[in-house]
Design a protein around this motif. Structure first.
Motif, PDB file in Angstrom:
ATOM      1  N   ASN A   1       0.866  -1.173   0.000  1.00 33.65           N
ATOM      2  CA  ASN A   1       0.000   0.000   0.000  1.00 33.65           C
ATOM      3  C   ASN A   1       0.905   1.225   0.000  1.00 33.65           C
ATOM      4  N   PRO A   2       1.073   1.899  -1.158  1.00 36.12           N
ATOM      5  CA  PRO A   2       2.014   3.024  -1.230  1.00 36.12           C
ATOM      6  C   PRO A   2       1.759   4.111  -0.200  1.00 36.12           C
ATOM      7  N   GLN A   3       0.512   4.228   0.275  1.00 38.94           N
ATOM      8  CA  GLN A   3       0.197   5.263   1.257  1.00 38.94           C
ATOM      9  C   GLN A   3       0.046   4.701   2.672  1.00 38.94           C
ATOM     10  N   GLY A   4       0.344   3.429   2.836  1.00 40.56           N
ATOM     11  CA  GLY A   4       0.182   2.796   4.138  1.00 40.56           C
ATOM     12  C   GLY A   4       1.296   3.155   5.099  1.00 40.56           C
ATOM     13  N   THR A   5       1.003   3.088   6.382  1.00 36.19           N
ATOM     14  CA  THR A   5       1.995   3.396   7.423  1.00 36.19           C
ATOM     15  C   THR A   5       2.176   2.246   8.409  1.00 36.19           C
ATOM     16  N   LEU A   6       1.490   1.118   8.170  1.00 34.77           N
ATOM     17  CA  LEU A   6       1.585  -0.010   9.087  1.00 34.77           C
ATOM     18  C   LEU A   6       2.918  -0.725   8.927  1.00 34.77           C
ATOM     19  N   SER A   7       3.344  -1.418   9.987  1.00 37.45           N
ATOM     20  CA  SER A   7       4.572  -2.196   9.931  1.00 37.45           C
ATOM     21  C   SER A   7       4.391  -3.365   8.975  1.00 37.45           C
ATOM     22  N   PRO A   8       5.500  -3.834   8.349  1.00 39.83           N
ATOM     23  CA  PRO A   8       5.387  -4.941   7.393  1.00 39.83           C
ATOM     24  C   PRO A   8       4.813  -6.197   8.045  1.00 39.83           C
ATOM     25  N   THR A   9       3.761  -6.736   7.468  1.00 44.40           N
ATOM     26  CA  THR A   9       3.153  -7.986   7.940  1.00 44.40           C
ATOM     27  C   THR A   9       2.763  -8.821   6.742  1.00 44.40           C
ATOM     28  N   LEU A  10       2.749 -10.119   6.938  1.00 44.34           N
ATOM     29  CA  LEU A  10       2.315 -11.045   5.902  1.00 44.34           C
ATOM     30  C   LEU A  10       1.585 -12.198   6.581  1.00 44.34           C
ATOM     31  N   TRP A  11       0.330 -12.411   6.188  1.00 45.27           N
ATOM     32  CA  TRP A  11      -0.521 -13.422   6.818  1.00 45.27           C
ATOM     33  C   TRP A  11      -0.586 -13.195   8.333  1.00 45.27           C
ATOM     34  N   ASN A  12      -0.715 -11.914   8.713  1.00 42.72           N
ATOM     35  CA  ASN A  12      -0.890 -11.490  10.113  1.00 42.72           C
ATOM     36  C   ASN A  12       0.354 -11.686  10.980  1.00 42.72           C
ATOM     37  N   LEU A  13       1.500 -11.991  10.364  1.00 41.48           N
ATOM     38  CA  LEU A  13       2.749 -12.135  11.116  1.00 41.48           C
ATOM     39  C   LEU A  13       3.717 -11.032  10.713  1.00 41.48           C
ATOM     40  N   PRO A  14       4.534 -10.527  11.657  1.00 42.57           N
ATOM     41  CA  PRO A  14       5.500  -9.479  11.310  1.00 42.57           C
ATOM     42  C   PRO A  14       6.579  -9.998  10.367  1.00 42.57           C
ATOM     43  N   VAL A  15       6.987  -9.142   9.450  1.00 38.10           N
ATOM     44  CA  VAL A  15       8.077  -9.461   8.525  1.00 38.10           C
ATOM     45  C   VAL A  15       9.307  -8.673   8.947  1.00 38.10           C
ATOM     46  N   VAL A  16      10.391  -9.381   9.245  1.00 39.93           N
ATOM     47  CA  VAL A  16      11.643  -8.759   9.657  1.00 39.93           C
ATOM     48  C   VAL A  16      12.581  -8.760   8.453  1.00 39.93           C
ATOM     49  N   GLU A  17      13.022  -7.560   8.050  1.00 37.51           N
ATOM     50  CA  GLU A  17      13.927  -7.434   6.910  1.00 37.51           C
ATOM     51  C   GLU A  17      15.368  -7.293   7.410  1.00 37.51           C
ATOM     52  N   THR A  18      16.253  -8.079   6.849  1.00 38.49           N
ATOM     53  CA  THR A  18      17.669  -7.979   7.191  1.00 38.49           C
ATOM     54  C   THR A  18      18.510  -8.494   6.036  1.00 38.49           C
ATOM     55  N   GLN A  19      19.628  -7.827   5.791  1.00 41.65           N
ATOM     56  CA  GLN A  19      20.543  -8.286   4.756  1.00 41.65           C
ATOM     57  C   GLN A  19      21.426  -9.426   5.238  1.00 41.65           C
ATOM     58  N   ALA A  20      21.251  -9.848   6.487  1.00 40.75           N
ATOM     59  CA  ALA A  20      22.011 -10.983   6.998  1.00 40.75           C
ATOM     60  C   ALA A  20      21.511 -12.302   6.405  1.00 40.75           C
ATOM     61  N   ILE A  21      20.331 -12.300   5.779  1.00 36.34           N
ATOM     62  CA  ILE A  21      19.811 -13.490   5.119  1.00 36.34           C
ATOM     63  C   ILE A  21      19.950 -13.300   3.613  1.00 36.34           C
ATOM     64  N   SER A  22      20.257 -14.361   2.901  1.00 34.82           N
ATOM     65  CA  SER A  22      20.509 -14.274   1.470  1.00 34.82           C
ATOM     66  C   SER A  22      19.237 -13.905   0.707  1.00 34.82           C
ATOM     67  N   VAL A  23      19.439 -13.328  -0.484  1.00 37.89           N
ATOM     68  CA  VAL A  23      18.322 -13.017  -1.367  1.00 37.89           C
ATOM     69  C   VAL A  23      17.654 -14.312  -1.822  1.00 37.89           C
ATOM     70  N   ASP A  24      16.335 -14.286  -1.925  1.00 41.26           N
ATOM     71  CA  ASP A  24      15.513 -15.409  -2.361  1.00 41.26           C
ATOM     72  C   ASP A  24      15.385 -16.498  -1.297  1.00 41.26           C
ATOM     73  N   LYS A  25      15.769 -16.196  -0.052  1.00 37.20           N
ATOM     74  CA  LYS A  25      15.619 -17.148   1.044  1.00 37.20           C
ATOM     75  C   LYS A  25      14.673 -16.567   2.097  1.00 37.20           C
ATOM     76  N   PHE A  26      14.048 -17.445   2.869  1.00 32.81           N
ATOM     77  CA  PHE A  26      13.184 -16.991   3.958  1.00 32.81           C
ATOM     78  C   PHE A  26      13.353 -17.927   5.144  1.00 32.81           C
ATOM     79  N   LEU A  27      13.026 -17.395   6.329  1.00 33.30           N
ATOM     80  CA  LEU A  27      13.000 -18.182   7.558  1.00 33.30           C
ATOM     81  C   LEU A  27      11.713 -17.837   8.277  1.00 33.30           C
TER      82      LEU A  27
END
Length: 396
Positions: free
Chosen positions: A310-336
């Motif tokens: 949502n380009p105008q949204g201000t909520l913290s990143p969430t996906l399926w009601n869970l918080p999404v933590v962004e960090t470059q310590a994890i490789s691109v195209d990987k998830f935990l």
């Protein structure tokens, strides 16, 4: 005209003045030999001619010296003293009159510039720059993984815990008088040792005293460096040597419980949550690279509308009601994805700190060593509480 041509004209005028002096001298010598008395007018004319010759001699000498000092580029952009002399209207008028007496004066004012060269009028060294306070520091990564995990303290070097590794459940309805079924459990002793993360810098006592913000800057950088290394260890440490055994090497590989039609990365994250839930560890968050989260947020439907973002949204990143933590310590195209609070815990033995001391000959050299270090252990209680896999953006 070039500066050389103008200088030649000045020299020609100088030669003419010399010739005039010679003529007067010859006339005076002739009269002296004939026994004639020199007139007052002749003496005055000789004095004026000599004065003019001496003035031109000094001007020619000064002109030659200044032309030798100045570079070709400066001679092209700034008029030399010789140019100013021969272009002066008063001097021109005096030279054209074929003078045998008198003089012409040139008053020169320096042209003040911001040049820093060794030349008249150069005042650049007197210009004071505007100095902004402090230091424009390098960017710093926001650390996020530690906040996902439970926190604890430890007293010794090793954390030991008993892990249930098997359970045979034979519970069933039993008829009156019949033998009851028995069940079994299997326990295993697990351990994790505390590891030290550290680095240091040297600084002179003079620098710490004279630069007021240097000590606080070094302390902050040392603590930041510890946090940077810690986040990488918490996620990716392979458990060898002095490395922590991180979440990703302990995690269970992603295996979709079922295959959806036209699956996307968003579907993959939901199925990872389902995999953790089926292991009886409902997920509490997702970890992914900022590049992958941007890809998910920019996903659009067939009509070009954003599905997640949502380009105008201000909520913290969430996906399926869970918080999404962004960090470059994890490789691109990987998830935990996992139950971070239940599945693992950090145990701090030494809090991150900075200490100052003398090492080797530091004392005699007026140097100090600033050491930043921390000591911690990571216990991964349930590997099945974490699911690690590919998002499918990159083709291997």
């Amino acid at each position: 005209k070039t500066a050389e041509q103008l200088a030649a004209e000045v020299k020609a005028a100088h030669e003419r003045s010399i010739n005039a002096v010679k003529e007067i001298a010859d006339e005076a010598l002739g009269k002296a030999k004939a026994g004639e008395t020199l007139t007052t007018k002749l003496k005055e004319t000789a004095d004026e001619a000599l004065l003019k010759m001496n003035e031109l001699t000094g001007q020619v000498s000064e002109l030659e010296q200044k032309m030798a000092r100045r570079g070709e580029g400066e001679r092209e952009t700034r008029k030399s003293l010789g140019q100013q002399f021969v272009e002066n209207e008063q001097v021109k008028s005096w030279l054209e009159s074929g003078p045998s007496s008198g003089k012409a004066d040139l008053r020169v004012k320096a042209n003040l510039t911001t040049l820093t060269t060794d030349a008249d009028g150069s005042v650049g060294d007197g210009v004071a720059p505007t100095r902004l306070p402090g230091v424009q520091e390098l960017p710093q990564r926001r650390m996020t993984v530690r906040d996902l995990l439970s926190q604890g303290r430890m007293d010794g070097n090793t954390i030991e815990y008993v892990q249930e590794t098997g359970f045979t459940n034979n519970a069933a309805p039993v008829a009156e008088g019949a033998a009851k079924p028995s069940s079994d459990i299997k326990l295993d002793l697990k351990s994790s040792t505390a590891k030290v993360i550290a680095h240091w810098m040297k600084a002179s006592r003079q620098a710490l005293d004279d630069v007021s913000f240097l000590r606080s800057m070094i302390d902050q950088r040392l603590i930041y460096g510890l946090s940077y290394a810690e986040e990488n260890q918490l996620l990716n440490g392979d458990g060898t040597g002095q490395n922590l055994h991180g979440l990703i090497p302990n995690a269970t590989a992603y295996a979709a419980p079922f295959t959806p039609s036209a699956g996307t990365a968003i579907d993959t994250m939901r199925l990872a949550m389902l995999q953790a839930a089926l292991a009886e560890y409902p997920a509490t968050g997702h970890v992914m690279n900022p590049i992958d989260w941007a890809r998910i947020e920019l996903t659009k439907d067939s009509e070009g509308r954003y599905i997640i973002g949502n380009p105008q949204g201000t909520l913290s990143p969430t996906l399926w009601n869970l918080p999404v933590v962004e960090t470059q310590a994890i490789s691109v195209d990987k998830f935990l994805t996992g139950a971070f609070k239940l599945g693992a815990q950090i145990f701090d033995r030494w809090d991150a700190r900075v200490e100052v001391g003398y090492v080797n000959d530091d004392f005699t050299r007026n140097m100090v060593t600033l050491l930043g270090e921390e000591r911690l252990a990571l216990a991964v209680y349930r590997p099945e509480a974490f699911v690690y896999g590919d998002l499918g953006y990159v083709t291997e």
